[in-house]
Design a protein around this motif. Structure first.
Motif, PDB file in Angstrom:
ATOM      1  N   ILE A  24      11.379  83.461  41.521  1.00 56.08           N
ATOM      2  CA  ILE A  24      11.462  82.103  42.027  1.00 56.08           C
ATOM      3  C   ILE A  24      12.835  81.479  41.795  1.00 56.08           C
ATOM      4  CG2 ILE A  24      10.515  79.785  41.525  1.00 56.08           C
ATOM      5  CD1 ILE A  24       7.800  80.797  41.904  1.00 56.08           C
ATOM      6  N   ARG A  25      13.738  82.199  41.172  1.00 56.49           N
ATOM      7  CA  ARG A  25      15.103  81.690  41.055  1.00 56.49           C
ATOM      8  C   ARG A  25      15.704  81.422  42.421  1.00 56.49           C
ATOM      9  NH1 ARG A  25      20.228  85.073  39.041  1.00 56.49           N
ATOM     10  NH2 ARG A  25      19.911  85.881  41.131  1.00 56.49           N
ATOM     11  N   CYS A  26      15.261  82.159  43.402  1.00 61.03           N
ATOM     12  CA  CYS A  26      15.773  81.974  44.759  1.00 61.03           C
ATOM     13  C   CYS A  26      15.048  80.844  45.486  1.00 61.03           C
ATOM     14  CB  CYS A  26      15.660  83.280  45.543  1.00 61.03           C
ATOM     15  SG  CYS A  26      16.795  84.552  44.960  1.00 61.03           S
ATOM     16  N   GLY A  27      14.160  80.149  44.773  1.00 58.29           N
ATOM     17  CA  GLY A  27      13.515  78.976  45.344  1.00 58.29           C
ATOM     18  C   GLY A  27      14.187  77.730  44.798  1.00 58.29           C
ATOM     19  N   GLN A  28      13.392  76.783  44.322  1.00 62.00           N
ATOM     20  CA  GLN A  28      13.954  75.531  43.810  1.00 62.00           C
ATOM     21  C   GLN A  28      12.929  74.845  42.918  1.00 62.00           C
ATOM     22  OE1 GLN A  28      14.654  73.237  47.345  1.00 62.00           O
ATOM     23  NE2 GLN A  28      12.483  72.933  47.755  1.00 62.00           N
ATOM     24  N   GLU A 166       9.252  76.363  42.927  1.00 56.59           N
ATOM     25  CA  GLU A 166       8.518  76.681  44.150  1.00 56.59           C
ATOM     26  C   GLU A 166       9.399  77.493  45.087  1.00 56.59           C
ATOM     27  OE1 GLU A 166       7.467  72.890  45.775  1.00 56.59           O
ATOM     28  OE2 GLU A 166       9.497  72.449  46.472  1.00 56.59           O
ATOM     29  N   VAL A 167       8.767  78.215  45.982  1.00 57.32           N
ATOM     30  CA  VAL A 167       9.505  79.053  46.918  1.00 57.32           C
ATOM     31  C   VAL A 167       8.662  79.274  48.171  1.00 57.32           C
ATOM     32  CG1 VAL A 167       8.636  81.275  46.045  1.00 57.32           C
ATOM     33  CG2 VAL A 167      10.918  81.163  47.075  1.00 57.32           C
ATOM     34  N   THR A 168       9.331  79.455  49.296  1.00 54.47           N
ATOM     35  CA  THR A 168       8.662  79.784  50.556  1.00 54.47           C
ATOM     36  C   THR A 168       9.003  81.216  50.938  1.00 54.47           C
ATOM     37  OG1 THR A 168       8.732  77.489  51.335  1.00 54.47           O
ATOM     38  CG2 THR A 168       8.422  79.201  52.999  1.00 54.47           C
ATOM     39  N   VAL A 169       7.982  81.983  51.275  1.00 56.15           N
ATOM     40  CA  VAL A 169       8.157  83.373  51.683  1.00 56.15           C
ATOM     41  C   VAL A 169       7.448  83.574  53.024  1.00 56.15           C
ATOM     42  CG1 VAL A 169       8.457  84.322  49.371  1.00 56.15           C
ATOM     43  CG2 VAL A 169       6.155  84.013  50.265  1.00 56.15           C
ATOM     44  N   SER A 170       7.565  84.757  53.587  1.00 53.88           N
ATOM     45  CA  SER A 170       6.940  85.052  54.875  1.00 53.88           C
ATOM     46  C   SER A 170       5.952  86.205  54.741  1.00 53.88           C
ATOM     47  CB  SER A 170       8.002  85.424  55.918  1.00 53.88           C
ATOM     48  OG  SER A 170       8.896  84.348  56.125  1.00 53.88           O
ATOM     49  N   ARG A 199      13.789  86.043  47.807  1.00 52.83           N
ATOM     50  CA  ARG A 199      12.724  85.163  47.316  1.00 52.83           C
ATOM     51  C   ARG A 199      11.448  85.936  47.006  1.00 52.83           C
ATOM     52  NH1 ARG A 199      12.999  81.052  52.149  1.00 52.83           N
ATOM     53  NH2 ARG A 199      14.147  82.799  53.072  1.00 52.83           N
ATOM     54  N   ASP A 200      10.868  85.617  45.846  1.00 57.43           N
ATOM     55  CA  ASP A 200       9.707  86.366  45.376  1.00 57.43           C
ATOM     56  C   ASP A 200       9.101  85.623  44.187  1.00 57.43           C
ATOM     57  OD1 ASP A 200       7.865  88.408  45.084  1.00 57.43           O
ATOM     58  OD2 ASP A 200       9.282  89.855  44.243  1.00 57.43           O
TER      59      ASP A 200
END
Length: 254
Positions: A24-28, A166-170, A199-200
């Motif tokens: 989630i580091r690649c989220g916010q 939080e993070v958004t993935v597909s 993101r993960d």
């Protein structure tokens, strides 16, 4: 002068430390109390797994988070900062844990559990139940964006955040996730596979919700040994596959 092989080895080590696929580091950071259903499953006051409130006395989480008994395990609701002094923070005991009877420790199939709290919680704008997907509902299709949150590791060295991320993935193609160079036969019809760039989700996010249009469709389950790797995307348990079990379990143990 260092040999070419030594230089390559050094570069590989450095790359391992800067590789951005660290969960989630690649989220916010989530907006404060924007996800009032979030639960922190703690042991000895330390966050171990996530969960989410689905009824006034019930939290849903992952079965693998409760493989061992813990006398000091608690559920914490209404919290954004794990260490902060928040008036909304509610710490509750656990009356019982109901893991799905088909949960497999081999591939984490049927990785879902219900946790009955020692008392019902009073809902407010910072502690609130969330809707979960029922059988027959519209689960997200390939390529759809889904979002998740948690207090899990922000890198592959185990660093944990204090505040909710939080993070958004597909959602990924099922045939891809079932390929032998991905998860192969360990990937079942009860799982969703989702990721995006680096993101993960990561260690400590297990049990948290995967949401589609504000409805929880999945439970964070597992993934590769390292978070954010391209061929080991995050795996989530399809809740709609188990909604009848969820309703019966809560009704039989009301």
């Amino acid at each position: 002068m260092k040999s070419f092989r030594t230089l390559l080895a050094t570069a590989a080590v450095l790359w391992a430390f800067v590789w951005p696929g660290d969960g989630i580091r690649c989220g916010q950071e989530a907006a404060v109390h924007s996800r009032p259903y979030m639960a922190s499953v703690q042991e000895g006051g330390k966050h171990e797994c996530g969960g989410f409130l689905v009824a006034s006395q019930w939290v849903m989480s992952a079965a693998h988070c409760f493989r061992t008994e813990a006398k000091d395990r608690k559920i914490v609701l209404g919290v954004h900062s794990l260490s902060g002094q928040e008036d909304s923070k509610v710490t509750l005991g656990i009356l019982a844990v109901y893991p799905h009877p088909d949960f497999s420790t081999v591939n984490y199939d049927s990785d879902i559990a219900l946790v009955k709290l020692d008392q019902a919680v009073e809902q407010n704008d910072k502690v609130k139940i969330v809707a979960y997907q029922k059988a027959g509902g519209a689960d997200p299709a390939e390529g759809e964006g889904v979002d998740t949150a948690g207090w899990g590791s922000i890198n592959n060295r185990g660093s944990r955040p204090d505040k909710l991320q939080e993070v958004t993935v597909s959602v990924m193609r099922r045939t891809l996730c079932g390929r032998s160079d991905y998860y192969g036969k360990k990937f079942t019809e009860n799982m969703i596979c989702a990721a995006a760039d680096c993101r993960d989700t990561c260690d400590g996010d297990s049990g948290g919700p995967l949401l589609y249009n504000g409805v929880v469709v999945g439970i964070t389950s597992n993934g590769g040994k390292k978070c954010g790797t391209s061929r080991r995307p995050g795996l989530y348990t399809f809740i709609s596959k188990f909604s009848q079990w969820v309703e019966k379990t809560m009704a039989d143990n009301a």
